[in-house]
Design an enzyme around this catalytic site. Structure first.
Site, PDB file in Angstrom:
ATOM      1  N   GLU A  30      -2.848 -14.608   1.186  1.00 10.88           N
ATOM      2  CA  GLU A  30      -1.401 -14.653   1.858  1.00 10.88           C
ATOM      3  C   GLU A  30      -0.967 -16.043   2.144  1.00 10.88           C
ATOM      4  O   GLU A  30      -1.812 -16.877   1.779  1.00 10.88           O
ATOM      5  CB  GLU A  30      -2.062 -13.970   3.131  1.00 10.88           C
ATOM      6  CG  GLU A  30      -2.575 -12.730   3.246  1.00 10.88           C
ATOM      7  CD  GLU A  30      -1.418 -11.371   3.085  1.00 10.88           C
ATOM      8  OE1 GLU A  30      -0.426 -11.739   3.160  1.00 10.88           O
ATOM      9  OE2 GLU A  30      -2.092 -10.485   2.499  1.00 10.88           O
ATOM     10  N   LYS A  65      -7.396  -2.278   8.962  1.00 11.24           N
ATOM     11  CA  LYS A  65      -8.491  -2.531   9.313  1.00 11.24           C
ATOM     12  C   LYS A  65      -8.637  -3.368  10.771  1.00 11.24           C
ATOM     13  O   LYS A  65      -9.739  -3.097  11.530  1.00 11.24           O
ATOM     14  CB  LYS A  65      -9.424  -3.193   8.318  1.00 11.24           C
ATOM     15  CG  LYS A  65      -8.653  -4.399   7.870  1.00 11.24           C
ATOM     16  CD  LYS A  65      -8.321  -4.358   6.446  1.00 11.24           C
ATOM     17  CE  LYS A  65      -7.571  -5.525   6.025  1.00 11.24           C
ATOM     18  NZ  LYS A  65      -7.087  -5.499   4.598  1.00 11.24           N
ATOM     19  N   GLU A 111     -10.635   5.433   4.760  1.00  9.91           N
ATOM     20  CA  GLU A 111     -11.261   4.712   3.430  1.00  9.91           C
ATOM     21  C   GLU A 111     -10.467   3.516   2.983  1.00  9.91           C
ATOM     22  O   GLU A 111     -11.077   2.588   2.446  1.00  9.91           O
ATOM     23  CB  GLU A 111     -11.229   5.676   2.303  1.00  9.91           C
ATOM     24  CG  GLU A 111     -12.283   5.441   1.238  1.00  9.91           C
ATOM     25  CD  GLU A 111     -13.834   5.495   1.903  1.00  9.91           C
ATOM     26  OE1 GLU A 111     -14.274   6.307   1.893  1.00  9.91           O
ATOM     27  OE2 GLU A 111     -14.170   4.158   1.749  1.00  9.91           O
ATOM     28  N   VAL A 137       0.701  -1.118  -0.035  1.00  6.02           N
ATOM     29  CA  VAL A 137       0.025  -0.198  -0.068  1.00  6.02           C
ATOM     30  C   VAL A 137       0.763   1.331   0.067  1.00  6.02           C
ATOM     31  O   VAL A 137       0.665   2.238  -0.763  1.00  6.02           O
ATOM     32  CB  VAL A 137      -0.917   0.043   1.369  1.00  6.02           C
ATOM     33  CG1 VAL A 137      -1.979   1.050   1.316  1.00  6.02           C
ATOM     34  CG2 VAL A 137      -1.607  -1.109   1.331  1.00  6.02           C
ATOM     35  N   VAL A 173     -11.516  -0.269   4.195  1.00  7.08           N
ATOM     36  CA  VAL A 173     -12.435  -1.144   3.801  1.00  7.08           C
ATOM     37  C   VAL A 173     -12.765  -1.255   2.255  1.00  7.08           C
ATOM     38  O   VAL A 173     -13.002  -0.135   1.581  1.00  7.08           O
ATOM     39  CB  VAL A 173     -14.061  -0.511   4.527  1.00  7.08           C
ATOM     40  CG1 VAL A 173     -15.238  -1.435   4.274  1.00  7.08           C
ATOM     41  CG2 VAL A 173     -13.652  -0.624   5.834  1.00  7.08           C
ATOM     42  N   GLY A 216     -10.847  -1.692  -0.231  1.00  5.17           N
ATOM     43  CA  GLY A 216      -9.624  -1.056  -1.072  1.00  5.17           C
ATOM     44  C   GLY A 216     -10.218   0.341  -1.647  1.00  5.17           C
ATOM     45  O   GLY A 216     -10.364   1.318  -1.054  1.00  5.17           O
ATOM     46  N   LYS A 275     -13.984  -5.354   8.686  1.00  2.00           N
ATOM     47  CA  LYS A 275     -14.520  -4.422   7.737  1.00  2.00           C
ATOM     48  C   LYS A 275     -16.021  -4.210   8.228  1.00  2.00           C
ATOM     49  O   LYS A 275     -16.399  -3.105   8.220  1.00  2.00           O
ATOM     50  CB  LYS A 275     -14.325  -4.950   6.270  1.00  2.00           C
ATOM     51  CG  LYS A 275     -12.849  -4.763   5.884  1.00  2.00           C
ATOM     52  CD  LYS A 275     -12.707  -5.659   4.610  1.00  2.00           C
ATOM     53  CE  LYS A 275     -11.156  -5.654   4.271  1.00  2.00           C
ATOM     54  NZ  LYS A 275     -10.996  -6.661   3.125  1.00  2.00           N
TER      55      LYS A 275
HETATM   56  N1  LIG Z   1      -2.366  -4.989   0.613  1.00  2.00           N
HETATM   57  C1  LIG Z   1      -3.612  -4.466   0.325  1.00  2.00           C
HETATM   58  O1  LIG Z   1      -4.087  -4.819  -0.659  1.00  2.00           O
HETATM   59  C2  LIG Z   1      -4.189  -4.020   1.679  1.00  2.00           C
HETATM   60  C3  LIG Z   1      -5.570  -3.505   1.300  1.00  2.00           C
HETATM   61  C4  LIG Z   1      -6.343  -2.723   2.279  1.00  2.00           C
HETATM   62  C5  LIG Z   1      -5.576  -2.613   3.435  1.00  2.00           C
HETATM   63  N2  LIG Z   1      -4.314  -3.045   3.713  1.00  2.00           N
HETATM   64  C6  LIG Z   1      -3.815  -2.768   4.952  1.00  2.00           C
HETATM   65  O2  LIG Z   1      -2.702  -1.757   4.881  1.00  2.00           O
HETATM   66  C7  LIG Z   1      -1.698  -2.213   5.683  1.00  2.00           C
HETATM   67  C8  LIG Z   1      -0.422  -2.340   4.980  1.00  2.00           C
HETATM   68  O3  LIG Z   1      -0.552  -3.439   4.303  1.00  2.00           O
HETATM   69  P1  LIG Z   1       0.364  -3.822   3.224  1.00  2.00           P
HETATM   70  O4  LIG Z   1      -0.052  -4.764   2.250  1.00  2.00           O
HETATM   71  O5  LIG Z   1       1.099  -2.662   2.230  1.00  2.00           O
HETATM   72  O6  LIG Z   1       1.640  -4.467   4.029  1.00  2.00           O
HETATM   73  P2  LIG Z   1       3.144  -4.966   3.462  1.00  2.00           P
HETATM   74  O7  LIG Z   1       3.400  -4.921   2.100  1.00  2.00           O
HETATM   75  O8  LIG Z   1       3.516  -6.139   4.446  1.00  2.00           O
HETATM   76  O9  LIG Z   1       4.211  -3.767   3.774  1.00  2.00           O
HETATM   77  C9  LIG Z   1       4.104  -3.305   5.563  1.00  2.00           C
HETATM   78  C10 LIG Z   1       5.090  -2.260   5.307  1.00  2.00           C
HETATM   79  O10 LIG Z   1       5.085  -1.819   6.742  1.00  2.00           O
HETATM   80  C11 LIG Z   1       6.394  -1.545   7.408  1.00  2.00           C
HETATM   81  N3  LIG Z   1       6.530  -1.887   8.920  1.00  2.00           N
HETATM   82  C12 LIG Z   1       5.968  -2.741   9.683  1.00  2.00           C
HETATM   83  N4  LIG Z   1       6.257  -2.661  10.796  1.00  2.00           N
HETATM   84  C13 LIG Z   1       6.743  -1.204  11.021  1.00  2.00           C
HETATM   85  C14 LIG Z   1       7.099  -0.528  12.136  1.00  2.00           C
HETATM   86  N5  LIG Z   1       7.105  -0.711  13.136  1.00  2.00           N
HETATM   87  N6  LIG Z   1       7.421   0.745  11.605  1.00  2.00           N
HETATM   88  C15 LIG Z   1       7.749   1.201  10.476  1.00  2.00           C
HETATM   89  N7  LIG Z   1       7.251   0.440   9.333  1.00  2.00           N
HETATM   90  C16 LIG Z   1       6.742  -0.801   9.789  1.00  2.00           C
HETATM   91  C17 LIG Z   1       7.179  -2.866   6.694  1.00  2.00           C
HETATM   92  O11 LIG Z   1       8.557  -2.582   6.822  1.00  2.00           O
HETATM   93  P3  LIG Z   1       9.679  -3.224   6.080  1.00  2.00           P
HETATM   94  O12 LIG Z   1       9.436  -2.817   4.397  1.00  2.00           O
HETATM   95  O13 LIG Z   1      11.036  -2.720   6.563  1.00  2.00           O
HETATM   96  O14 LIG Z   1       9.348  -4.769   6.186  1.00  2.00           O
HETATM   97  C18 LIG Z   1       6.514  -2.520   5.308  1.00  2.00           C
HETATM   98  O15 LIG Z   1       7.174  -1.542   4.593  1.00  2.00           O
HETATM   99  C19 LIG Z   1      -2.216  -3.183   6.504  1.00  2.00           C
HETATM  100  O16 LIG Z   1      -2.813  -2.616   7.671  1.00  2.00           O
HETATM  101  C20 LIG Z   1      -3.259  -3.997   5.452  1.00  2.00           C
HETATM  102  O17 LIG Z   1      -4.111  -4.516   6.360  1.00  2.00           O
HETATM  103  C21 LIG Z   1      -3.901  -3.632   2.726  1.00  2.00           C
END
Ligand SMILES: NC(=O)c1ccc[n+]([C@@H]2O[C@H](COP(=O)([O-])OP(=O)(O)OC[C@H]3O[C@@H](n4cnc5c(N)ncnc54)[C@H](OP(=O)(O)O)[C@@H]3O)[C@@H](O)[C@H]2O)c1
Length: 418
Positions: free
Chosen positions: A184, A99, A123, A17, A126, A128, A199
């Site tokens: 995942e 979420k 936004e 994201v 929930v 995307g 959500k």
């Molecule tokens: N992926 C989706 O399509 C999607 C859709 C809707 C909502 N979300 C929500 O959006 C959020 C992020 O999802 P994502 O898919 O982008 O996750 P992701 O790809 O696993 O990336 C997570 C990022 O957070 C960083 N991080 C973790 N702990 C941290 C901390 N304590 N301090 C600073 N940075 C930290 C990680 O650092 P490193 O790079 O160093 O590991 C990484 O850059 C989640 O809450 C997820 O539920 C995701």
């Protein structure tokens, strides 16, 4: 804020994201946004930007008075809550996509905004790219809603679509979804319907003004689904979808649950396939509306984060306008639903019948084995939810959740007592 200077954004998290959001901002210089600091977790990780762009201490962003707002998109709900609540205590403006954090801490986060004057928008948390939180909060702020339901999880929907297209088994479809990045490595949150439950809890605050306790909402997933279930649904002209629903009950209360559901072509959700999400809003005066779009992925979710950032710049806050008139939540007691239940082991299925108070006549047989159908108390599904999950029993609902019908004699007896 400095006139004509770009809005300075501190970005916490640079994964799927975070990078999607960064990329969208880079492509639109006319927006006058500047992502000036980025915090991540792991030093030494290969990244698309030079190492000097990053800090490994998100607290540095909290302490930076030059940042106009923060975007929190990390994958750790506990740490996200610590960071977001600290930012709100400073009266900051924050956008988040988390979420799981929101579903657990919404009342506290709303309270912090009221107390310290900060703002939190979410936004992206929930469905995307689908603008459902703001639609419910702002557009439908004073419209009574009969129901808000939908497909809130693209991973499980992808698996169901592939099973339906290929006649494949759950494990095969799940492996394919994982290989393509639609599920995942640990699929339990998505396939077990924990993610769509979060959500639904978030939407309840905006659609009805109700803060639901996430652990008290029934969620049944698709871990036990088999090709036989898809085939049975298809034979009725139906599909199986995981539907999260918030429903006004005839008595005025609100119920919420997430379960597989059998849907026919008359449902707007019937055609929501693969990784897509869909939301149906049934409004008292406006009638029924349907929103469909991508529920996940860097760009779709990053686009929702951008919409929040621009809204924060304009001073938007969620209204939570229905809080003063919030109905009572009635989550399990006194409710029933028409259920379809299957397990490949006939002995297990017979045992399940007793748990769910289904009579022996509820049992049927088809080419794939035994299954049961009939009215089941939601309370029994709730009481046996862990056993159903661990045994891999597949349960789907057919139609609406309704108050348990009181037999005429029982009603009379109660009336006589009064
Ligand atoms: N992926 C989706 O399509 C999607 C859709 C809707 C909502 N979300 C929500 O959006 C959020 C992020 O999802 P994502 O898919 O982008 O996750 P992701 O790809 O696993 O990336 C997570 C990022 O957070 C960083 N991080 C973790 N702990 C941290 C901390 N304590 N301090 C600073 N940075 C930290 C990680 O650092 P490193 O790079 O160093 O590991 C990484 O850059 C989640 O809450 C997820 O539920 C995701």
């Amino acid at each position: 804020m400095r006139e004509n200077n770009p809005l300075r954004i501190g970005l916490i998290g640079f994964g799927c994201v975070g990078q999607g959001f960064y990329n969208i901002v880079e492509q639109q210089p006319g927006l006058n946004l500047a992502i000036t600091r980025i915090a991540v977790k792991t030093p030494g990780k290969a990244r698309p930007l030079p190492a000097e762009c990053f800090t490994y201490h998100a607290d540095e962003l909290l302490a930076d008075p030059d940042l106009d707002l923060l975007v929190e998109v990390i994958d750790d709900a506990t740490e996200a809550f610590r960071l977001v609540s600290a930012a709100l205590r400073q009266g900051r403006r924050v956008a988040t996509a988390n979420k799981a954090m929101l579903a657990r801490h919404l009342p506290e986060l709303v309270q912090l905004q009221a107390e310290f004057g900060g703002t939190l928008l979410y936004e992206a948390a929930v469905c995307g790219s689908i603008p459902v939180v703001r639609t419910l909060d702002q557009y439908f702020s004073h419209e009574p809603l009969r129901a808000v339901s939908g497909i809130f999880n693209g991973s499980s929907n992808y698996v169901l679509t592939r099973m339906s297209e290929e006649g494949s088994d759950y494990a095969v479809a799940l492996a394919e979804a994982q290989a393509l990045g639609f599920a995942e490595t640990d699929p339990s949150l998505d396939m077990g319907a924990f993610d769509p439950r979060s959500k639904a809890v978030i939407l309840a605050a905006h659609a009805y003004g109700v803060f639901l306790a996430v652990d008290e909402v029934l969620n049944l997933g698709i871990e036990g689904i088999a090709a036989a279930d898809i085939a049975w649904a298809a034979a009725q002209g139906q599909k199986i979808k995981v539907v999260a629903g918030l429903y006004r009950l005839p008595g005025g209360g609100l119920t919420a649950l997430v379960t597989p559901q059998l849907l026919g072509p008359e449902s707007a959700l019937y055609g929501v396939e693969r990784e897509f999400n869909g939301v149906v809003i049934e409004a008292e005066f406006a009638g029924t509306q349907f929103l469909q779009g991508r529920g996940a992925g860097g760009h779709p979710t990053g686009s929702a984060v951008l919409a929040d950032v621009l809204a924060l710049r304009r001073g938007l806050r969620y209204a939570y306008a229905k809080r003063p008139t919030a109905p009572d939540a009635q989550l399990t007691h006194g409710l029933e639903l028409e259920a379809y239940v299957r397990h490949p082991d006939a002995g297990v299925l017979r045992e399940v019948l007793t748990w769910l108070e289904l009579p022996p006549e509820a049992l049927h047989t088809d080419a794939h084995g035994s299954f049961a159908t009939g009215a089941v108390p939601v309370q029994q599904l709730w009481a046996w939810r862990q056993e159903l999950r661990s045994l891999g029993v597949f349960v789907a609902r057919q139609g609406e959740v309704r108050p348990v019908a009181v037999p005429a004699g029982a009603a009379l007896a109660t009336a006589e007592l009064v």
